[in-house]
Design an enzyme around this catalytic site. Structure first.
Site, PDB file in Angstrom:
ATOM      1  N   LYS A   1      53.593   5.430  71.973  1.00  0.00           N
ATOM      2  CA  LYS A   1      54.069   5.449  70.709  1.00  0.00           C
ATOM      3  C   LYS A   1      54.080   3.833  70.319  1.00  0.00           C
ATOM      4  O   LYS A   1      53.968   3.502  69.323  1.00  0.00           O
ATOM      5  CB  LYS A   1      55.601   5.730  70.944  1.00  0.00           C
ATOM      6  CG  LYS A   1      56.513   5.652  69.752  1.00  0.00           C
ATOM      7  CD  LYS A   1      57.955   5.584  70.195  1.00  0.00           C
ATOM      8  CE  LYS A   1      58.777   5.367  68.948  1.00  0.00           C
ATOM      9  NZ  LYS A   1      60.289   5.176  69.304  1.00  0.00           N
ATOM     10  N   ARG A   2      54.179   2.745  71.332  1.00  0.00           N
ATOM     11  CA  ARG A   2      54.229   1.535  70.920  1.00  0.00           C
ATOM     12  C   ARG A   2      52.817   0.990  70.472  1.00  0.00           C
ATOM     13  O   ARG A   2      52.569   0.378  69.422  1.00  0.00           O
ATOM     14  CB  ARG A   2      54.430   0.688  72.172  1.00  0.00           C
ATOM     15  CG  ARG A   2      54.308  -0.953  71.529  1.00  0.00           C
ATOM     16  CD  ARG A   2      54.856  -1.896  73.027  1.00  0.00           C
ATOM     17  NE  ARG A   2      53.930  -1.859  74.189  1.00  0.00           N
ATOM     18  CZ  ARG A   2      52.558  -2.712  74.161  1.00  0.00           C
ATOM     19  NH1 ARG A   2      52.301  -3.421  73.078  1.00  0.00           N
ATOM     20  NH2 ARG A   2      51.888  -2.286  75.247  1.00  0.00           N
TER      21      ARG A   2
ATOM     22  N   LEU B   1      46.931  11.646  84.034  1.00  0.00           N
ATOM     23  CA  LEU B   1      46.783  12.480  85.155  1.00  0.00           C
ATOM     24  C   LEU B   1      47.458  12.202  86.279  1.00  0.00           C
ATOM     25  O   LEU B   1      47.433  13.208  87.497  1.00  0.00           O
ATOM     26  CB  LEU B   1      45.118  12.332  85.546  1.00  0.00           C
ATOM     27  CG  LEU B   1      44.109  13.179  84.679  1.00  0.00           C
ATOM     28  CD1 LEU B   1      44.011  12.645  83.560  1.00  0.00           C
ATOM     29  CD2 LEU B   1      42.812  13.178  85.435  1.00  0.00           C
TER      30      LEU B   1
ATOM     31  N   ASP C   1      46.475   3.773  89.481  1.00  0.00           N
ATOM     32  CA  ASP C   1      46.911   4.702  90.618  1.00  0.00           C
ATOM     33  C   ASP C   1      47.850   4.083  91.564  1.00  0.00           C
ATOM     34  O   ASP C   1      47.650   2.797  91.908  1.00  0.00           O
ATOM     35  CB  ASP C   1      45.594   5.043  91.386  1.00  0.00           C
ATOM     36  CG  ASP C   1      46.008   6.507  92.031  1.00  0.00           C
ATOM     37  OD1 ASP C   1      46.672   6.608  92.882  1.00  0.00           O
ATOM     38  OD2 ASP C   1      44.942   7.500  91.387  1.00  0.00           O
TER      39      ASP C   1
ATOM     40  N   GLY D   1      42.207   9.556  91.705  1.00  0.00           N
ATOM     41  CA  GLY D   1      42.368  11.054  92.474  1.00  0.00           C
ATOM     42  C   GLY D   1      41.224  11.788  92.334  1.00  0.00           C
ATOM     43  O   GLY D   1      40.172  11.016  91.824  1.00  0.00           O
TER      44      GLY D   1
ATOM     45  N   TYR E   1      56.894  20.653  90.969  1.00  0.00           N
ATOM     46  CA  TYR E   1      55.553  20.725  90.421  1.00  0.00           C
ATOM     47  C   TYR E   1      55.582  21.580  89.160  1.00  0.00           C
ATOM     48  O   TYR E   1      55.455  20.837  88.126  1.00  0.00           O
ATOM     49  CB  TYR E   1      54.669  21.061  91.210  1.00  0.00           C
ATOM     50  CG  TYR E   1      53.178  20.844  90.664  1.00  0.00           C
ATOM     51  CD1 TYR E   1      52.593  19.563  90.422  1.00  0.00           C
ATOM     52  CD2 TYR E   1      52.372  21.786  90.331  1.00  0.00           C
ATOM     53  CE1 TYR E   1      51.326  19.248  89.839  1.00  0.00           C
ATOM     54  CE2 TYR E   1      51.105  21.724  89.463  1.00  0.00           C
ATOM     55  CZ  TYR E   1      50.451  20.441  89.330  1.00  0.00           C
ATOM     56  OH  TYR E   1      49.307  20.225  88.997  1.00  0.00           O
TER      57      TYR E   1
END
Length: 325
Positions: free
Chosen positions: A106-107, A74, A34, A13, A146
């Site tokens: 977390k992993r 993002l 993406d 993006g 959004y």
């Protein structure tokens, strides 16, 4: 500096591609992820053969299994035209995407950055907006997919921080512009420049007195990097944007002047829930990160206009090519 392997979701993006450039320039390995809903391969085609760059087509609403040292999340359509096209998917991208990326972090026990937005403040009753302001958001309006999606993502990030001791960084991004903006994303900077270059009427919604603050993309990306690599105690949210405020009409007149266009201003009704004022208080970013924007609006617009001039020229040649012109 240690070389890290860094995942950038939404990496093709507008902002993501500039972030990939910066991270590679800093010596890191980058995995650009993406699904190309709004991102384009054209934004990252100059990186495809880079030895430390990897491109993955993937949707963050599905789990991902990679090994990385840092994650920049993002991924999400960021302009009203795009996020209102499929509002359900927009909410899923913010919420499911956050859950999946937080689960991955977390992993891996790695630090994760969330690209949040000034839209969490809604149509603000506090001006300029500070990070402790809770906002004035319509939860059921056409923009809420959004606005509320990003607010929920922030909730998830801070719950993972409290519950799982995850190292999080949350940035609230204000209006940003620069090369690689989508020409039809409906944002004022790209709208005004493209209309001016084509000699079309400049469309202003409302009376043009509403204000925005415009940050050049290089300044914003510098803020991203500083926040990601700041002490772990600084979780955010941190406002990142340019505090210099302009009316929409002033921006339109500047676009006409800088392009040498003969376009005229035309006025349309203001869309529902469109904020009247938007200006960041960046004291926290300045105090904790030593960050503030340095690119003046005219300088940034000059670079952005040059980008759109080249883009429109290429589009014109592509249209004429089949006719041998």
């Amino acid at each position: 500096m240690r070389r890290n392997t860094i995942l950038v979701t939404g990496g093709a993006g507008f902002l993501g591609s500039h972030l990939c450039d910066r991270l590679l320039g800093d010596g890191h390995e980058v995995i650009c992820l993406d699904n190309f809903f709004t991102g384009t391969k054209g934004n990252i085609e100059h990186l495809i053969d880079h030895p430390r760059f990897e491109l993955m087509r993937h949707d963050v609403t599905f789990p991902l299994y990679v090994e990385v040292d840092q994650i920049y999340n993002l991924a999400c359509p960021a302009s009203p035209v795009h996020y209102q096209h499929d509002p359900v998917q927009t909410t899923k991208t913010s919420v499911h995407g956050a859950i999946n990326m937080l689960g991955l972090a977390k992993r891996l026990k790695c630090r994760i950055f969330q690209a949040s937005t000034s839209e969490v403040y809604g149509d603000p009753s506090v001006h300029p907006q500070t990070e402790d302001y809770w906002g004035n958001v319509n939860p059921i309006g056409p923009r809420s997919c959004y606005d509320e999606g990003k607010r929920c993502a922030e909730t998830l990030f801070f719950d993972y921080w409290r519950q799982h001791k995850l190292e999080i960084k949350v940035a609230r991004i204000f209006n940003t512009y620069g090369p690689r903006m989508h020409p039809s994303d409906g944002r004022v900077v790209s709208n005004f420049i493209v209309q001016a270059l084509k000699g079309e009427p400049i469309t202003i919604y409302g009376d043009g007195a509403q204000t925005r603050s415009f940050c050049y993309v290089d300044d914003l990306i510098d803020g991203f990097i500083r926040l990601m690599n700041s002490p772990k105690e600084l979780t955010g949210p941190v406002n990142l944007g340019n505090p210099n405020e302009f009316t929409i009409k002033e921006l339109a007149e500047l676009a006409i002047d800088m392009t040498g266009s003969k376009s005229k201003l035309v006025y349309q009704p203001l869309p529902q829930d469109d904020p009247r004022q938007r200006q960041p208080n960046i004291r926290l970013a300045n105090d904790e990160l030593g960050w503030k924007p340095i690119v003046p609006l005219r300088d940034g617009l000059r670079l952005t206009i040059g980008y759109f001039e080249r883009l429109l020229s290429l589009q014109s040649k592509a249209v004429l090519a089949p006719f041998g012109i």
